[in-house]
Design a protein around this motif. Sequence first.
Motif, PDB file in Angstrom:
ATOM      1  N   LEU A   1      21.568  28.149  53.461  1.00  0.00           N
ATOM      2  CA  LEU A   1      21.032  28.050  54.827  1.00  0.00           C
ATOM      3  C   LEU A   1      22.151  28.103  55.871  1.00  0.00           C
ATOM      4  N   ASN A   2      23.372  28.375  55.408  1.00  0.00           N
ATOM      5  CA  ASN A   2      24.522  28.448  56.310  1.00  0.00           C
ATOM      6  C   ASN A   2      24.858  27.112  56.966  1.00  0.00           C
ATOM      7  N   LEU A   3      24.620  26.038  56.240  1.00  0.00           N
ATOM      8  CA  LEU A   3      24.932  24.700  56.755  1.00  0.00           C
ATOM      9  C   LEU A   3      26.125  24.143  56.001  1.00  0.00           C
ATOM     10  N   LYS A   4      26.879  23.318  56.703  1.00  0.00           N
ATOM     11  CA  LYS A   4      27.981  22.624  56.032  1.00  0.00           C
ATOM     12  C   LYS A   4      27.455  21.373  55.332  1.00  0.00           C
ATOM     13  N   THR A   5      28.243  20.863  54.397  1.00  0.00           N
ATOM     14  CA  THR A   5      27.873  19.613  53.733  1.00  0.00           C
ATOM     15  C   THR A   5      28.987  18.597  53.876  1.00  0.00           C
ATOM     16  N   ILE A   6      28.585  17.348  54.051  1.00  0.00           N
ATOM     17  CA  ILE A   6      29.529  16.241  53.973  1.00  0.00           C
ATOM     18  C   ILE A   6      28.938  15.212  53.018  1.00  0.00           C
ATOM     19  N   ALA A   7      29.775  14.705  52.125  1.00  0.00           N
ATOM     20  CA  ALA A   7      29.330  13.660  51.206  1.00  0.00           C
ATOM     21  C   ALA A   7      29.753  12.318  51.786  1.00  0.00           C
ATOM     22  N   GLU A   8      28.818  11.361  51.829  1.00  0.00           N
ATOM     23  CA  GLU A   8      29.173  10.020  52.316  1.00  0.00           C
ATOM     24  C   GLU A   8      29.210   9.045  51.147  1.00  0.00           C
ATOM     25  N   GLY A   9      29.949   7.972  51.320  1.00  0.00           N
ATOM     26  CA  GLY A   9      30.024   6.958  50.267  1.00  0.00           C
ATOM     27  C   GLY A   9      30.903   7.356  49.094  1.00  0.00           C
ATOM     28  N   VAL A  10      31.886   8.222  49.349  1.00  0.00           N
ATOM     29  CA  VAL A  10      32.807   8.618  48.276  1.00  0.00           C
ATOM     30  C   VAL A  10      33.768   7.455  48.007  1.00  0.00           C
ATOM     31  N   GLU A  11      33.764   6.994  46.770  1.00  0.00           N
ATOM     32  CA  GLU A  11      34.556   5.807  46.437  1.00  0.00           C
ATOM     33  C   GLU A  11      35.599   6.047  45.347  1.00  0.00           C
ATOM     34  N   SER A  12      35.577   7.210  44.688  1.00  0.00           N
ATOM     35  CA  SER A  12      36.533   7.415  43.594  1.00  0.00           C
ATOM     36  C   SER A  12      37.093   8.831  43.574  1.00  0.00           C
ATOM     37  N   ALA A  13      38.233   8.943  42.893  1.00  0.00           N
ATOM     38  CA  ALA A  13      38.894  10.246  42.739  1.00  0.00           C
ATOM     39  C   ALA A  13      38.015  11.217  41.961  1.00  0.00           C
ATOM     40  N   SER A  14      37.254  10.695  40.995  1.00  0.00           N
ATOM     41  CA  SER A  14      36.441  11.615  40.185  1.00  0.00           C
ATOM     42  C   SER A  14      35.256  12.152  41.001  1.00  0.00           C
ATOM     43  N   GLN A  15      34.705  11.319  41.862  1.00  0.00           N
ATOM     44  CA  GLN A  15      33.650  11.821  42.756  1.00  0.00           C
ATOM     45  C   GLN A  15      34.220  12.912  43.667  1.00  0.00           C
ATOM     46  N   LEU A  16      35.389  12.641  44.209  1.00  0.00           N
ATOM     47  CA  LEU A  16      36.029  13.613  45.094  1.00  0.00           C
ATOM     48  C   LEU A  16      36.283  14.929  44.370  1.00  0.00           C
ATOM     49  N   ALA A  17      36.802  14.839  43.148  1.00  0.00           N
ATOM     50  CA  ALA A  17      37.111  16.052  42.380  1.00  0.00           C
ATOM     51  C   ALA A  17      35.849  16.874  42.132  1.00  0.00           C
TER      52      ALA A  17
ATOM     53  N   ILE B   1      24.318  21.015  47.863  1.00  0.00           N
ATOM     54  CA  ILE B   1      25.437  21.849  48.330  1.00  0.00           C
ATOM     55  C   ILE B   1      25.035  23.328  48.325  1.00  0.00           C
ATOM     56  N   ASN B   2      24.341  23.754  47.264  1.00  0.00           N
ATOM     57  CA  ASN B   2      23.932  25.157  47.183  1.00  0.00           C
ATOM     58  C   ASN B   2      22.849  25.495  48.203  1.00  0.00           C
ATOM     59  N   LEU B   3      21.911  24.560  48.387  1.00  0.00           N
ATOM     60  CA  LEU B   3      20.873  24.747  49.399  1.00  0.00           C
ATOM     61  C   LEU B   3      21.504  24.909  50.782  1.00  0.00           C
ATOM     62  N   ALA B   4      22.427  24.018  51.105  1.00  0.00           N
ATOM     63  CA  ALA B   4      23.092  24.061  52.411  1.00  0.00           C
ATOM     64  C   ALA B   4      23.807  25.393  52.592  1.00  0.00           C
ATOM     65  N   ALA B   5      24.518  25.833  51.557  1.00  0.00           N
ATOM     66  CA  ALA B   5      25.261  27.090  51.657  1.00  0.00           C
ATOM     67  C   ALA B   5      24.308  28.250  51.925  1.00  0.00           C
TER      68      ALA B   5
END
Length: 279
Positions: free
Chosen positions: A229-245, A223-227
């Motif tokens: 480099l001015n790139l957005k990030t998307i997380a795939e395979g999110v399965e739980s509320a704690s991962q989302l948080a 996430i920090n690397l992307a930021a």
Amino acid sequence: VKQASHNNFAFFTQEMQTHSARHLQLNNAMHFALARGELSLHYQPQFSLQDGHIVGAEALLRWQHPEMGSLSPAEFIPIAEDNGQILAIGEWVLRTAVTQLKHWIDGGMAPMVVAVNLSAVQFRHPNLLTMVTQILDEVGLPPQYLELELTEAMAMDNPMAAIALMNQLHERGIRMAIDDFGTGYSSLSYLKKFNVSKLKIDQSFVRDISDGQDDKAIVTAIINLAASLNLKTIAEGVESASQLAFLRLQGCDEAQGYYFSKPLPVAAFEAFVQAQQPV
Ligand code: C2E
Ligand code: CA
Ligand code: CA
Ligand code: CA
């Protein structure tokens, strides 16, 4: 000993035959799959973690065979890449996804991006740029609504050619995301030159966020690397509320996964979008 090794050998060849029989069966059946209407796309929603709204949908290919049942793209795409059918199938995927999104937007659905997976074979094919731009023109979808997903391995296979192609696609207003990010070998110096707008954090890193400290650190680093480099990030395979948080806390831009929804057929996706409250 002789007997045992004989048995091992027999077992091995039988395995190979079973494998190649199925391979052959899929290989043959594939030539009719498109014409017989056995292929379809499912759509998995992608959410902005800033405002919680659906901002995109990834198109995922499904093959329902009358006898073999539902087949996984992980199994049949490599075969389609070997026999060349991936070109026709990939073009069908792109046309179908782009047409679907145009239809949704025309019907009043809030605009979103449709993400389409590219095969390495398509990425290497000299006609890709023409094919993509022709479909967008034909359908009348503005190019910024399309996002092509390619992997690091595809880009790193021939980085110079990849950079040139990405620049051309970017010039036409088409966005790109690096899929399965973190599992490949793209060096930072190349990453800077890749004209992509997003890094898709591979689900293997997202999976263990809740318990594994190492993977937490990897996700944060991406996430920090992307930021930087001015790139957005998307997380795939999110399965739980704690991962989302955790992802939200770290400033990840978008998320996708079973926690929100599995990939859905068209009608179910439409119903999901209608019923959706911000996450
Ligand atoms: P991918 O592009 O990395 O897609 C993500 C895969 O993870 C999809 O599997 C999706 O259904 C699954 N997934 C989504 N959310 C979750 C989650 O929360 N947990 C878990 N465990 N899995 C999740 P799927 O649909 O079976 O596709 C597998 C792969 O097949 C894709 O991986 C992609 O590489 C390939 N593929 C699918 N459709 C196409 C296509 O139209 N063209 C090409 N070239 N490849 C495709
Ligand atoms: Ca993907
Ligand atoms: Ca992926
Ligand atoms: Ca993958």
